[in-house]
Design a protein around this motif. Structure first.
Motif, mmCIF file in Angstrom:
data_model
loop_
_atom_site.group_PDB
_atom_site.id
_atom_site.type_symbol
_atom_site.label_atom_id
_atom_site.label_comp_id
_atom_site.label_asym_id
_atom_site.label_seq_id
_atom_site.Cartn_x
_atom_site.Cartn_y
_atom_site.Cartn_z
ATOM 1 N N SER A 273 0.824 -1.212 0.000
ATOM 2 C CA SER A 273 0.000 0.000 0.000
ATOM 3 C C SER A 273 0.852 1.253 0.000
ATOM 4 O O SER A 273 0.551 2.231 -0.710
ATOM 5 N N TRP A 274 1.912 1.239 0.780
ATOM 6 C CA TRP A 274 2.812 2.395 0.801
ATOM 7 C C TRP A 274 3.560 2.525 -0.512
ATOM 8 O O TRP A 274 3.772 3.636 -1.018
ATOM 9 N N GLN A 275 3.982 1.438 -1.088
ATOM 10 C CA GLN A 275 4.673 1.488 -2.372
ATOM 11 C C GLN A 275 3.778 2.108 -3.442
ATOM 12 O O GLN A 275 4.232 2.937 -4.237
ATOM 13 N N ARG A 276 2.505 1.719 -3.452
ATOM 14 C CA ARG A 276 1.575 2.287 -4.432
ATOM 15 C C ARG A 276 1.379 3.776 -4.195
ATOM 16 O O ARG A 276 1.370 4.578 -5.138
ATOM 17 N N LEU A 277 1.200 4.149 -2.915
ATOM 18 C CA LEU A 277 0.986 5.561 -2.614
ATOM 19 C C LEU A 277 2.191 6.395 -3.008
ATOM 20 O O LEU A 277 2.052 7.445 -3.668
#
Length: 293
Positions: A133-137
């Protein structure tokens, strides 16, 4: 209670050309009737409305500004977006978002004047930037050309900066990078922040010196940090912020005082012009020239 007339009071602020073109890159607006986050460290007992802040800018001849989402609203950015809509040519915003939020939200925010996200990590653990999720954000933030604004103790920069920079985002350190009051510029974390200047993707805000130590400690650290920040990051990576309305420090700070501090930190008008005008306009995507009030 701090009333609007007091918040907007004019003092000894400069009215020269450099001030009339200036950008205040760190301020907050809030109202007590806006819904608070369930988890919060603090909530003010007064209102600092968008109208109050625009009056402060007018009273001090500041052309443009960046509003930062207060932590006590969590990721409910409605108040921030409402403020930006009141002066879209004059204001930009830094939002708080969840890492698992839809990418469409960021695109909608960009159309409303948001130019970055904020991580206020005081009192909370480091994010798991390796999580999907952080990588996508972070990928979405980088694609938008936004920044990640971080408030964290300097000792945490060695763990925070590498994954953020690896993601391709620009990083902005709040409040001089928040070195430990006891260590000052000798804080190893602050030195790590300086070393990251070679990437060209790290900025620092010259703001909230009173948040880096009681009494004169914060001012002393600020004065000692300035030449190191100039050398490590470069003037083109430094911006000034008032930290208005100086939450929890209202008794020791005022707009006049924090604006005057910058003149002491950077007595050269040419250097102040870079920090007050050129760098913030480039970083936050603000139009050049004085904005009519």
């Amino acid at each position: 209670m701090v009333g609007g007339s007091v918040l907007a009071r004019r003092g000894a602020a400069q009215d020269g050309p450099e001030t009339l073109q200036a950008v205040d890159t760190h301020a907050h607006v809030f109202r007590r009737d806006w819904p608070l986050a369930d988890t919060r460290r603090y909530a003010p007992g007064y209102d600092a409305t968008p109208e109050d802040y625009l009056a402060v800018l007018d009273a001090h001849g500041i052309a443009q500004a960046v509003l930062v989402q207060p932590s006590f609203y969590g990721d409910d950015n409605r108040g921030l977006l409402d403020a930006l809509a009141r002066a879209p040519q004059r204001l930009r915003g830094i939002a708080v978002v969840r890492p698992d939020g839809p990418p469409e939200t960021l695109k909608a925010f960009a159309a409303q004047g948001i130019v970055g996200i904020r991580l206020n990590l005081i009192g909370v653990a480091d994010p798991d930037f390796a999580a999907p999720s952080w990588q996508r954000l972070l990928r979405s933030v980088a694609d938008l050309g936004w920044q990640v604004e971080v408030q964290a103790e300097a000792r945490r920069w060695p763990s925070l900066l590498p994954p953020l920079l690896d993601s391709g985002v620009r990083v902005v350190a709040d409040h001089f990078g928040k070195p430990d009051p006891a260590l000052g510029i000798d804080d190893p974390g602050f030195r790590h922040l300086l070393s990251a200047g070679r990437t060209g993707r790290v900025w620092a805000k010259l703001s909230g010196s009173y948040r880096n130590g009681p009494g004169e400690t914060g001012e002393r650290i600020a004065r000692a940090a300035l030449p190191l920040l100039k050398d490590g990051l470069g003037l083109e990576r430094l911006v000034w912020g008032s930290d208005w309305p100086h939450t929890q420090f209202e008794g020791v700070a005022s707009y006049d005082r924090v604006r005057a501090q910058l003149d002491g930190w950077l007595p050269d008008p040419a250097e102040r012009r870079i920090v007050l005008q050129e760098t913030p306009r480039a970083l936050f995507g603000l139009p050049a020239g004085r904005v009519p009030t």
